[in-house]
Scaffold this motif. Structure first.
Motif, mmCIF file in Angstrom:
data_model
loop_
_atom_site.group_PDB
_atom_site.id
_atom_site.type_symbol
_atom_site.label_atom_id
_atom_site.label_comp_id
_atom_site.label_asym_id
_atom_site.label_seq_id
_atom_site.Cartn_x
_atom_site.Cartn_y
_atom_site.Cartn_z
ATOM 1 N N HIS A 174 0.810 -1.219 0.000
ATOM 2 C CA HIS A 174 0.000 0.000 0.000
ATOM 3 C C HIS A 174 0.842 1.267 0.000
ATOM 4 O O HIS A 174 0.557 2.209 -0.738
ATOM 5 C CB HIS A 174 -0.920 -0.009 1.218
ATOM 6 N N ILE A 175 1.885 1.283 0.802
ATOM 7 C CA ILE A 175 2.585 2.543 1.068
ATOM 8 C C ILE A 175 3.255 3.114 -0.175
ATOM 9 O O ILE A 175 3.410 4.337 -0.303
ATOM 10 C CB ILE A 175 3.616 2.360 2.214
ATOM 11 N N VAL A 176 3.629 2.258 -1.128
ATOM 12 C CA VAL A 176 4.316 2.778 -2.307
ATOM 13 C C VAL A 176 3.382 3.617 -3.180
ATOM 14 O O VAL A 176 3.819 4.559 -3.857
ATOM 15 C CB VAL A 176 4.939 1.641 -3.144
ATOM 16 N N PHE A 177 2.083 3.307 -3.160
ATOM 17 C CA PHE A 177 1.147 4.062 -4.005
ATOM 18 C C PHE A 177 0.834 5.438 -3.436
ATOM 19 O O PHE A 177 0.877 6.432 -4.173
ATOM 20 C CB PHE A 177 -0.115 3.237 -4.233
ATOM 21 N N PRO A 178 0.514 5.589 -2.129
ATOM 22 C CA PRO A 178 0.370 6.948 -1.598
ATOM 23 C C PRO A 178 1.651 7.770 -1.692
ATOM 24 O O PRO A 178 1.606 8.972 -1.954
ATOM 25 C CB PRO A 178 -0.023 6.713 -0.128
ATOM 26 N N ALA A 179 2.809 7.122 -1.483
ATOM 27 C CA ALA A 179 4.067 7.863 -1.600
ATOM 28 C C ALA A 179 4.223 8.449 -2.995
ATOM 29 O O ALA A 179 4.743 9.557 -3.163
ATOM 30 C CB ALA A 179 5.248 6.943 -1.277
ATOM 31 N N GLY B 23 15.272 5.236 -10.770
ATOM 32 C CA GLY B 23 13.847 5.526 -10.870
ATOM 33 C C GLY B 23 13.003 4.901 -9.770
ATOM 34 O O GLY B 23 12.194 5.591 -9.133
ATOM 35 N N PRO B 24 13.138 3.596 -9.499
ATOM 36 C CA PRO B 24 12.329 2.978 -8.438
ATOM 37 C C PRO B 24 12.948 3.050 -7.042
ATOM 38 O O PRO B 24 12.348 2.557 -6.081
ATOM 39 C CB PRO B 24 12.233 1.522 -8.900
ATOM 40 N N MET B 25 14.126 3.644 -6.914
ATOM 41 C CA MET B 25 14.823 3.596 -5.633
ATOM 42 C C MET B 25 14.136 4.426 -4.546
ATOM 43 O O MET B 25 14.331 4.182 -3.354
ATOM 44 C CB MET B 25 16.269 4.058 -5.798
ATOM 45 N N GLY B 26 13.320 5.409 -4.943
ATOM 46 C CA GLY B 26 12.564 6.155 -3.944
ATOM 47 C C GLY B 26 11.607 5.246 -3.189
ATOM 48 O O GLY B 26 11.437 5.377 -1.969
ATOM 49 N N PHE B 27 10.986 4.303 -3.913
ATOM 50 C CA PHE B 27 10.085 3.354 -3.257
ATOM 51 C C PHE B 27 10.856 2.463 -2.296
ATOM 52 O O PHE B 27 10.370 2.146 -1.207
ATOM 53 C CB PHE B 27 9.372 2.501 -4.306
ATOM 54 N N VAL B 28 12.039 2.039 -2.701
ATOM 55 C CA VAL B 28 12.870 1.200 -1.827
ATOM 56 C C VAL B 28 13.239 1.972 -0.558
ATOM 57 O O VAL B 28 13.189 1.428 0.557
ATOM 58 C CB VAL B 28 14.132 0.734 -2.566
ATOM 59 N N ALA B 29 13.588 3.248 -0.720
ATOM 60 C CA ALA B 29 13.947 4.065 0.441
ATOM 61 C C ALA B 29 12.755 4.258 1.370
ATOM 62 O O ALA B 29 12.896 4.215 2.598
ATOM 63 C CB ALA B 29 14.486 5.416 -0.022
#
Length: 470
Positions: free
Chosen positions: A22-27, A367-373
């Motif tokens: 869930h958290i990756v989509f609101p972020a 590009g996707p590293m923000g989600f990982v962080a």
């Protein structure tokens, strides 16, 4: 294999799994909603159709991400009743109203204006459309504000008392909402959302620049993202440091786990760059450390004493290895983002920002590293709070519903299968949209009904837009 785990462990894994999805989509949607508002405002101000193209491009991606975020959040609410009924009962008088305020003031705001933002430009006029776009952006920020207030209260509870049946009850709503860690968490999370979106935009722009350096929309989005990276990343590092100092004051055990301080250091603690936590033996194996730097960072005094986990009972310690490594992943990615921002600024000064090269390849990787962080930061925060759901007051083991492990394990397997199928398909669709240039995606979506009816679409003019744009 799941049968060997307790109901508590399985319930925690289930909630962690669903909230991680869930958290990756609101972020993403928090940052993207604000980006859309900026794009729309710039188009109205300057009349540059590139901004309009980018708005139409990213609003379609936002719509899909927003829908996936809503759907993935619903299952979390059910788990409060199915797996964590005692927690819900104990904290309901405080957390229940705050969650309701989030729905009433934030989600309704987003949902009420979302349709106008997505489909209403030609129906309501430019001014009202801009207002609706701004309200969607404001709604995402308001939603984050309420949710972070709820989560922060669980870490630093304030403004509460207990009633005769042992429930937390509000004694000061102002203190409960604006609890000690809330301002730091809010700033840290909102900046993280902006950085996450900026690096997605940068990655998409870099990908299309590698294919065609003359792509006007790719150049514009890449330039805007690089400005965000170079400006917001230092702010995030500063905010993260302030958040860490606040955590040291209110949750010192979490800091001990983050820093890997098994032993107390009366003459100044080192900064442990890397090591293998050995919680069973109470030591850090193969540690690589810088003497006294830990005390200098946390106490601004290299000789300041720092207590360690040897002062904390074992039953009150979090799982150190998870917290230790997740914290380093988050910090490492933060400094990588800082390096990318500085690299982009250097290339801009040299006049080579849009020349395909290693910067663009690095941005595609980042590009996707923000989600990982974001996920690493969430793991650090939530696992570091253990073994409590309400820090220092309500233990996780005392928050569980009277459920059997096989029942929780079965629903966990079902969640894993369904989530990977549904959200895997949704993520694939998002990536497919991002893989197409802004003009091509707009044309494909616009001409899809004609193709379905067996009609060959007309070719584009030299601007990539049929007819005159209103």
């Amino acid at each position: 294999m799941l049968a060997s785990y307790s109901a508590e462990i399985l319930a925690r894994v289930q909630f962690a799994f669903t909230v991680s999805f869930h958290i990756v989509f609101p972020a993403f949607s928090i940052g993207l909603a604000s980006y859309l508002a900026v794009l729309n405002a710039l188009w109205l101000w300057r009349g540059d159709r590139v901004y309009r193209q980018l708005f139409d491009y990213w609003k379609k991606i936002f719509a899909v991400a927003f829908g996936m975020g809503v759907v993935s959040g619903i299952t979390m609410s059910y788990q409060f009743g199915t797996n964590w009924a005692v927690f819900s009962d104990k904290t309901g008088p405080i957390l229940g109203p705050l969650m309701a305020y989030e729905v009433l003031s934030a989600f309704f705001l987003e949902a009420g204006f979302l349709g106008i933002m997505l489909f209403g430009r030609d129906r309501v006029g430019k001014g009202l459309h801009m207002f609706a776009t701004a309200m969607v952006a404001l709604g995402t920020l308001a939603s984050a504000t309420w949710i972070l207030s709820v989560n922060s209260w669980m870490h630093t509870p304030a403004g509460y008392g207990f009633n005769e049946v042992g429930q937390f009850v509000p004694t000061d709503w102002w203190a409960a909402i604006f609890n000690p860690s809330f301002p730091y968490r809010l700033v840290h999370m909102v900046l993280a959302a902006y950085l996450t979106t900026a690096f997605v935009v940068a990655g998409v722009g870099a990908l299309h620049l590698l294919r065609n350096k003359a792509d006007a929309e790719a150049r514009r989005m890449f330039s805007m993202a690089m400005w965000m990276a170079v400006i917001v990343t230092p702010l995030q590092i500063i905010a993260g440091d302030a958040h860490g100092l606040n955590t040291l004051e209110h949750q010192p055990v979490k800091i001990m786990a983050m820093e890997g301080h098994f032993e107390s250091h009366p003459d100044g603690a080192p900064l442990i760059l890397f090591g293998i936590p050995n919680q069973a033996e109470g030591r850090m194996d193969h540690a690589i450390e810088i003497p006294k730097l830990g005390s200098l960072i946390l106490k601004h005094d290299p000789n300041a004493p720092m207590p360690g986990l040897d002062t904390i009972p074992e039953e009150d310690q979090p799982p150190v290895a998870i917290v230790f490594f997740s914290f380093r992943i988050m910090v490492g990615l933060g400094f990588a983002m800082l390096g990318i921002g500085a690299w982009g600024l250097l290339q801009r000064v040299r006049g080579r920002l849009f020349t395909p090269g290693w910067l663009h390849r690095a941005c595609v990787v980042m590009g996707p590293m923000g989600f990982v962080a974001v996920l690493a930061g969430w793991i650090t925060t939530e696992v570091g709070r253990q073994p409590f759901t309400v820090y220092g007051l309500l233990r996780t083991s005392d928050s569980l519903s009277p459920v059997d492990a096989p029942a929780v394990g079965t629903t966990l397997v079902a969640f894993i299968v369904v989530y990977f199928l549904i959200f895997g398909a949704g993520t694939y669709y998002l990536l497919a949209m991002m893989n197409k240039p802004a003009r091509l995606l707009k044309k494909d979506l616009r001409d899809a009904p004609m193709r379905a009816a067996g009609i060959t679409p007309l070719p584009e003019d030299d601007t990539g837009i049929k007819g005159q744009e209103q």
